[in-house]
Design a protein around this motif. Structure first.
Motif, PDB file in Angstrom:
ATOM      1  N   LYS A   5       0.834  -1.210   0.000  1.00 33.25           N
ATOM      2  CA  LYS A   5       0.000   0.000   0.000  1.00 33.25           C
ATOM      3  C   LYS A   5       0.870   1.262   0.000  1.00 33.25           C
ATOM      4  N   SER A   6       1.961   1.253   0.757  1.00 38.30           N
ATOM      5  CA  SER A   6       2.828   2.435   0.839  1.00 38.30           C
ATOM      6  C   SER A   6       3.357   2.825  -0.541  1.00 38.30           C
ATOM      7  N   GLN A   7       3.611   1.843  -1.400  1.00 37.30           N
ATOM      8  CA  GLN A   7       4.076   2.137  -2.761  1.00 37.30           C
ATOM      9  C   GLN A   7       2.936   2.639  -3.635  1.00 37.30           C
ATOM     10  N   THR A  10       2.209   6.261  -3.444  1.00 39.06           N
ATOM     11  CA  THR A  10       3.157   7.207  -4.052  1.00 39.06           C
ATOM     12  C   THR A  10       2.690   7.664  -5.433  1.00 39.06           C
ATOM     13  N   HIS A  41      -6.477   5.938   1.456  1.00 38.92           N
ATOM     14  CA  HIS A  41      -6.431   4.697   2.238  1.00 38.92           C
ATOM     15  C   HIS A  41      -7.670   3.837   1.983  1.00 38.92           C
ATOM     16  N   SER A  99      -2.314  -4.323   0.284  1.00 36.60           N
ATOM     17  CA  SER A  99      -1.410  -4.403  -0.861  1.00 36.60           C
ATOM     18  C   SER A  99      -2.240  -4.750  -2.095  1.00 36.60           C
TER      19      SER A  99
END
Length: 190
Positions: A53-55, A58, A69, A84
């Motif tokens: 998810k963090s990628q 971006t 989110h 993910s």
């Protein structure tokens, strides 16, 4: 086809085109963008890889989105609950954002994104979170309790057809169907 695009199996390209609102060109571009989010060593198996998810967050389209989110949560099929995304999750997300997606599809996913507690209805808490996402979380932009209550009451009066204090998917879609600007405003949100 050169580079990473040649790694997408031909049959998969046609299948993805049939299952989404995306053109072959858009699918190939999505494949390239998804591949770029993976570490180099994982790019060999793009179709079976998952991007954290963090990628995903971006991506310029999501970076400043107040629902980033929730978008990841709704489109992720991760069994780990980490939001993910697989390549197919990513395509589903892009397909819904596509200009070619129907209003029914867009409203269905908007409803799921706005249903913060995933209970199948938009209740007062969901509506409050929705308004806070749209107006910003800062003190200067936050509505007073009285303003928030009045806004939620107005939304429910307009949308809650069965008067049960919540908005279900069909009520949401009914309201959206009366709003010809929904598709363009949905594009801004998503």
């Amino acid at each position: 086809m050169g580079g990473s695009a040649s790694m997408l199996p031909r049959g998969a390209l046609s299948e993805y085109q049939e299952l989404t609102f995306l053109s072959k060109q858009e699918i190939l571009l999505a494949y390239k963008r998804f591949s770029a989010l993976l570490p180099k060593e994982e790019r060999v198996n793009v179709c079976s890889a998952r991007v954290p998810k963090s990628q995903i967050l971006t991506l310029p389209e999501l970076r400043a989105n107040p629902f980033q989110h929730r978008i990841c949560h709704v489109f992720s099929t991760s069994e780990d609950g980490d939001d993910s995304m697989s390549f197919e999750d990513f395509l589903d997300m892009l397909s819904v954002f596509s200009d070619s997606a129907t209003s029914d599809i867009k409203s269905h996913y908007a409803f799921r994104i706005f249903d913060f507690d995933d209970d199948g209805t938009l209740d007062r808490k969901d509506l409050e979170k929705l308004v806070n996402c749209l107006t910003g979380q800062g003190e200067e932009s936050r509505l007073s309790n009285m303003e928030m209550e009045q806004l939620i009451q107005n939304i429910l009066e307009e949308s809650d057809i069965d008067k049960d204090g919540t908005i279900n998917l069909s009520e949401f879609q009914h309201v959206i169907s009366r709003s010809p600007d929904f598709a363009s405003s949905f594009k801004i949100i998503l």
